[in-house]
Enzyme design. Sequence first.
Site, PDB file in Angstrom:
ATOM      1  N   ASP A 124      -8.647   6.856  27.743  1.00 55.57           N
ATOM      2  CA  ASP A 124      -9.234   5.712  27.045  1.00 55.57           C
ATOM      3  C   ASP A 124     -10.672   5.562  27.495  1.00 55.57           C
ATOM      4  OD1 ASP A 124      -6.932   4.934  25.592  1.00 55.57           O
ATOM      5  OD2 ASP A 124      -6.161   3.819  27.302  1.00 55.57           O
ATOM      6  N   ASP A 142      -6.101   5.036  19.141  1.00 51.98           N
ATOM      7  CA  ASP A 142      -5.636   3.650  19.119  1.00 51.98           C
ATOM      8  C   ASP A 142      -6.266   2.882  17.966  1.00 51.98           C
ATOM      9  OD1 ASP A 142      -4.252   4.214  21.498  1.00 51.98           O
ATOM     10  OD2 ASP A 142      -5.906   3.495  22.747  1.00 51.98           O
TER      11      ASP A 142
END
Length: 172
Positions: A124, A142
């Site tokens: 991330d 995401d």
Amino acid sequence: MSRGALLRVIYALATLAVLAADQATKDMVTSRMTLYSSIPVIPGFLHLTYVTNRGALFGLFHDLAEPYRPVLFTSIPIVAIGLILFFQFRTTLADRAAQAGLALILGGALGNLVDRLRLGYVVDFVDVFLAEHHWPAFNVADSSICIGVTLLVVDLVLQGRRHHAADMPPAG
């Protein structure tokens, strides 16, 4: 090539584009940044911050014991990918919002699954915050999943309104 086959190819290409963009951005982050380093993009609001996520959505269950965590976080996405493919083929091609939403969700699910299979965690790097209030870091996969789910919800709401309007007796 029939129109239906062409549309299926377009949705498959959208899925592959999400997967490619997700993996390319993660590769850029991991090759140019060190873990936990941060680069301000919009100071006080948006940074690129390299972190890893061993958990589920927003880091949930990251402390789940071995061997349950890797088994759970690999098998659930595989089942979800199977369901998405099932729904793609069961949904009419005329329902473009649903097909696009499913293609985006599929691309995102594949992107994060590739990380889990290859690395054992998800990379991330998008860090959005206001003062000390941080949204959990996320990535292109995401974002794609969230946009796809939004398209599906909007499509369902609009379909519900159309069906409700069709069932209403004429005014007057």
